[in-house]
Design a protein around this motif. Sequence first.
Motif, short mmCIF file in Angstrom:
data_model
loop_
_atom_site.label_atom_id
_atom_site.label_comp_id
_atom_site.label_asym_id
_atom_site.label_seq_id
_atom_site.Cartn_x
_atom_site.Cartn_y
_atom_site.Cartn_z
N ALA A 448 -2.61 7.05 15.18
CA ALA A 448 -1.93 5.77 15.32
C ALA A 448 -1.38 5.31 13.98
N GLN A 449 -0.26 4.59 14.02
CA GLN A 449 0.41 4.14 12.81
C GLN A 449 0.29 2.61 12.68
N PHE A 450 0.14 2.17 11.44
CA PHE A 450 0.11 0.74 11.18
C PHE A 450 0.67 0.49 9.79
N LYS A 451 1.61 -0.41 9.71
CA LYS A 451 2.19 -0.78 8.43
C LYS A 451 1.58 -2.08 7.95
N ASP A 452 0.96 -2.01 6.80
CA ASP A 452 0.31 -3.18 6.23
C ASP A 452 1.34 -4.29 6.00
N PRO A 453 1.17 -5.46 6.65
CA PRO A 453 2.16 -6.53 6.47
C PRO A 453 2.19 -7.09 5.05
N TYR A 454 1.13 -6.81 4.28
CA TYR A 454 1.08 -7.30 2.89
C TYR A 454 1.37 -6.17 1.90
N GLY A 455 1.85 -5.04 2.40
CA GLY A 455 2.03 -3.87 1.55
C GLY A 455 2.89 -4.13 0.33
N HIS A 456 3.96 -4.90 0.48
CA HIS A 456 4.86 -5.17 -0.65
C HIS A 456 4.24 -6.14 -1.65
N ALA A 665 -3.94 -1.96 -13.63
CA ALA A 665 -3.43 -2.39 -12.32
C ALA A 665 -2.14 -1.65 -12.02
N GLN A 666 -2.04 -1.14 -10.80
CA GLN A 666 -0.86 -0.37 -10.42
C GLN A 666 -0.39 -0.84 -9.06
N ARG A 667 0.92 -0.93 -8.90
CA ARG A 667 1.47 -1.27 -7.60
C ARG A 667 1.19 -0.14 -6.63
N LEU A 668 0.74 -0.48 -5.43
CA LEU A 668 0.45 0.55 -4.44
C LEU A 668 1.74 1.26 -4.05
N PRO A 669 1.74 2.59 -4.06
CA PRO A 669 2.97 3.30 -3.68
C PRO A 669 3.19 3.23 -2.19
N GLU A 670 4.45 3.32 -1.79
CA GLU A 670 4.75 3.39 -0.37
C GLU A 670 4.41 4.78 0.14
N THR A 695 4.82 13.76 -11.70
CA THR A 695 5.47 13.62 -10.40
C THR A 695 6.75 12.83 -10.57
N GLU A 696 7.51 12.75 -9.52
CA GLU A 696 8.74 11.95 -9.57
C GLU A 696 8.40 10.48 -9.72
N GLY A 697 9.23 9.77 -10.45
CA GLY A 697 8.99 8.35 -10.67
C GLY A 697 9.28 7.51 -9.45
N GLU A 698 8.77 6.30 -9.48
CA GLU A 698 8.99 5.37 -8.38
C GLU A 698 10.33 4.67 -8.53
N GLU A 699 10.73 4.03 -7.45
CA GLU A 699 11.92 3.19 -7.51
C GLU A 699 11.55 1.85 -8.13
N GLU A 700 12.52 0.97 -8.21
CA GLU A 700 12.27 -0.34 -8.79
C GLU A 700 11.24 -1.09 -7.97
N PRO A 701 10.39 -1.91 -8.60
CA PRO A 701 9.37 -2.63 -7.86
C PRO A 701 9.98 -3.62 -6.88
N GLN A 702 9.22 -3.94 -5.86
CA GLN A 702 9.68 -4.88 -4.84
C GLN A 702 8.94 -6.21 -5.00
N ARG A 703 9.61 -7.25 -4.56
CA ARG A 703 9.05 -8.60 -4.55
C ARG A 703 8.58 -9.04 -5.93
N GLY A 704 9.17 -8.56 -6.98
CA GLY A 704 8.87 -9.06 -8.31
C GLY A 704 7.58 -8.56 -8.93
N LEU A 705 6.88 -7.60 -8.31
CA LEU A 705 5.67 -7.09 -8.91
C LEU A 705 6.04 -6.13 -10.04
N PRO A 706 5.54 -6.35 -11.24
CA PRO A 706 5.94 -5.50 -12.37
C PRO A 706 5.32 -4.12 -12.27
N VAL A 707 6.01 -3.15 -12.81
CA VAL A 707 5.49 -1.79 -12.89
C VAL A 707 4.61 -1.70 -14.13
#
Length: 809
Positions: A448-456, A665-670, A695-707
């Motif tokens: 089963a799949q579930f997308k965390d609504p607070y993931g960003h 502290a690290q932003r959780l990857p998608e 590994t390949e780098g991440e894209e720009e952070p979302q919702r203003g969370l700094p990398v």
Amino acid sequence: MSSQPDIRTRRCCRRLIACFSWFLCLGFCFTMSIEAAKQNDADSLYDVAIARVDTVAIQESLDAFRDVLTVDRKHAPSHYEIAKLHMSLDTPTARQSARNALDTAIRLDPGNGDYQLKLGELLGKQGLWLNAERHYEKIYESHPEKRAEAAYMAGFFAMQAFFKYTDMEHIDIVPGTMGGPPTYHLFRWEEHGSRDLEKALAFLIKSIESDPRIRAAYFDLGLIHYESRNPEGLITASKLCLDQYSEDKDALLYCGLGYQGMGEWETAQEYYMRALEVMSTEERALMESVDLIASQEEKSAPDSISTTDTTRNGSTDSLARVRFWRKRDPLYLTPFSERRMEHYGRVAYANLRYGQRLKGIPGWQTDRGKAYIKFGRYLKKKAQRPEIRGGVDSFEGTFPRDFPGGDETWIYEGFSISFVNSDGLDSWRFDTRPGRISARYRFNHQPAQFKDPYGHHKYRIPYQAAIFKDGDSHRMELAYALPKYNVSASDSNRTIAIENGVFVFDEDWDEVYRKHSDLKLRWPELTPSGYPVADSLRNSHLVFQLAFKVPNSRYNLVGEVRDRTRGSIGTFRRRRRSETLDSLFSMSDLLLATRIESRTPFPEGRTDLMIVANPLRTYHRSEPAFIYLEVYNLERDEFGRSEYEISYRLGRPEQKKIDPYLFLAQRLPEVGRHLEVTREIRTSQTGMRRPVRATEGEEEPQRGLPVTPPVVVPDYFDKQRKDELTYRVRYVFPEEDELSSRIKEKGRTREGAETTITARYEGDREDDFTYLQIDLTHVPAGVHGLSVRVKDMHTDHVASRDELIRVIE
């Protein structure tokens, strides 16, 4: 003389006409009597047949109404009832018979609105949806008494046309000129559905205006708004329905779905709970069922989650079900489980969107509904729908392998589910055609799949959890660090408003510890002990430190800190086991600290020490590192003396244990993305550092969370390296207190790039404690492994612990 016969002739003619008129009148009256008798007989037979419709077989009812027609061939109600009975058989032949009967009934009584509505229903069952839509539009204009029903059905079929064109596409192949290759053009049909969308909205609104009691009109109106990315429209339509039916469970559910779509979880929770309260036990059991999303192990457990306990007041949760949802809760700071509400929302949407209305099949029973409940909304959908001329009755019932249409594919992260339209209209089922990957197999075996609504909003924060013996139980000393750049001041006084929580669950996900509090702090002035104890490394983090008891078994540790102003959520989760510290020789975890001071000249235990933990595990080379530990169940000789030896080693860590989340502290990857970790290699020839991207780098952070800056990881395992890391480390033991009298330094050894020192402790304790200080002046920047080995000199029993520390310039 000639006039006399003419007079007699005229008199005779008049008498003949009078006699003929009398005979005609007598015949007419006789005929009327016969017709009246026939009508009475037909009505009597009709009444008997109607009374037996639901009590006898369909064929027997058909024979009864045919008996009526043998008496009166023009008995329109009997033709109508025969049409209804044929429609209930739901076969192509029966539907054609129903059409003949309905045509006759309408010809005999063209002003009857019920007959006209039934013809529209039959057209829909035959798959002639466009004809049905137009027929209902005519009824709306010509039969004012049936406007509400006609407007609703016209809106319903217009809505189906809108859904038909949504995500529909095909490829036009244009042959090449002069023998050249063909060209392909992708054609999308979304624009063609806009007219149907407008028509559906208009007729559904007209239906409600004509008769506010038509429940389905509210739900279809809300569904159109929801599909148009306007969940507020679904809420408005559902509340209008609640004005008519205050305890309508479906309207309550759809209100919850709408608020959930708007991100208002607390309000959605209220409506979902209200809906469950008014459901019957059977309805709630279906709503609460998790058979589609539970693992096979969970479904086969003795206390199965596939069943629901019941009481006299209705349905209640079983203990297994409570644990099931608690385990999957994405945010324990809230008083409800967002994953559970997501399940309610999926069931509600499946019934709202994927039910087969004309066949009376609820959405959760359809294959598309089941897939939606298990996997949620797709990332993308592709549809190629067949056009079957002549309606469903002209369809042979099977699709050849190369059938150009009838497909609908839902695309998810890493997999897809395909459906095929089994009758060319609305009976979608899993695609199991030969030569294709079975969608049913994929549905059964894909989790089963579930997308965390607070993931960003979430990012992982560093933490440290050390276990110590505390009487007959275990004590955890927990510390975690919240970066200042992920919180914000809410007013001119620089106040930080955060919600802080630590939760511990046993192996079965029963709660054993909870600390949940709302804090308002001044920045940079911090509250002393109790919550954040101090600023840590480079004044960039708030450190939280607390101690509590944990079970002597496996447990689940969760920490969450939410900034109420910014919405960012720092979190950590860990599943571990408390090792036995009761009867056998053992040692505690290592507690890393930025400072350890003795409160008394002669400390007797942990309470006599002030320890400022370092959950970042990071130290400047100019500052010392502190480590606290305890040993248990030491053997004592005949004189009551204990003796043990501790070896400390700082050196090369195991590469697989180097986790960037341990240090910053690290932003959780998608899903499907990786964090970037830079390995630092120092060459002996130049002394320069060259970064190697892991590994390949991440894209720009979302919702203003700094990398967060990448963690520097020494590449100790590069086989191509010719140089060798060599460095010195100095351990500083406690001085001028009770601990120093029990320590005898044994010396230090060199093992390649590692340095080991051994110290012997003597005393009269069965359980003992100590701490040390490490001088990091000559330690190169990077991540290093700290290993501590304790040996009981009376029994030769050995225990060891490892930790990682990070050194920066």
